[in-house]
Structures are given as structure tokens and as C-alpha cells.
Design a protein around this motif. Sequence first.
Motif: not given
Length: 148
Positions: A101-111
Motif C-alpha cells: 500500500l503506497t499512500a503517495v501521489g503518482g498512482g491512478y486507476p486507469i478508467l
Amino acid sequence: MNTHTLRKSAPASSVTQAAAGALIAAVHTVAARIGFTAAVAVTDQAGHLKAFDRADEAPFLTAEVALDKAWTAASFRIPTHTWNDYLADPQVAPLAGHPRLTAVGGGYPILENGRCIGGLGISGGSYQQDRQAAEEALTALGFELSGH
């Protein structure tokens, strides 16, 4: 229960290899423009690695962080920067101990059409730069940004 009406599977859409490669190229373009080098990971909807690239100058730790950001984003279908608020809740805080689990900006689901088809994770810049590169790359390729 009638086994003839029992639904036995659900369709699962996944980001294509071509789209994953295009996302990686778009991220590197944005990163160069705003001044950093990146590792970029794209996972399928289940968080399994689909495509990856790390710029020559990007530190080696960025590889693992990018993959974990993509995995985190795909797992709950929310951007990684939103996790900080969730983890502040004592009822959710124990999840912070999960090794991926990484709670740092820069990860997005691809929707696509409201469905999660993968995860995008970027590491190498500040959390704001990683987040900006993700948002611009996803938007440039016509993917939806999560409302979170």
C-alpha cells in the motif's frame, strides 16, 4: 439454487499492451517537460504488471515504488494520494502496515467507461510531479480521471 441461472463469471477488461506503452511514453514526455526522470508501471485491473520502463537517470528505488503505486491504485480504484486521508482514520490506519500500500501521489486507476482496466504508477519526481505526470498522460490518451 438453480445452477442454470447462477452467474459463474464476470467479464474483466484489461488495459492493452499498446495503451500501456502509450501511457509510458506520455508520462516520460510530461516528466521531461516538468523536469524529472521517472519509472513508470502499468498494471492490469488485478494489479499484475503489464508494462514497465525506468529512465536511465531514475534511481533504482523508483521501480518498486512505481509498481506499488500502480498496484495500490488498481486495488481500490482510487488515486494513491487519497490514501493519506483514509489512513488518518483509526479504523483504516492498520492498512498502512500492508507492504504494498503506497499512500503517495503518482498512482491512478486507469478508467475506461467507468470501469477500472488497470493501474498507472509513477515515481521519480516529487509527489506533485508524479501526480501531474499521471493526470496529464491519462488525459492525453482519453482515459477518465478518478473523481477522488
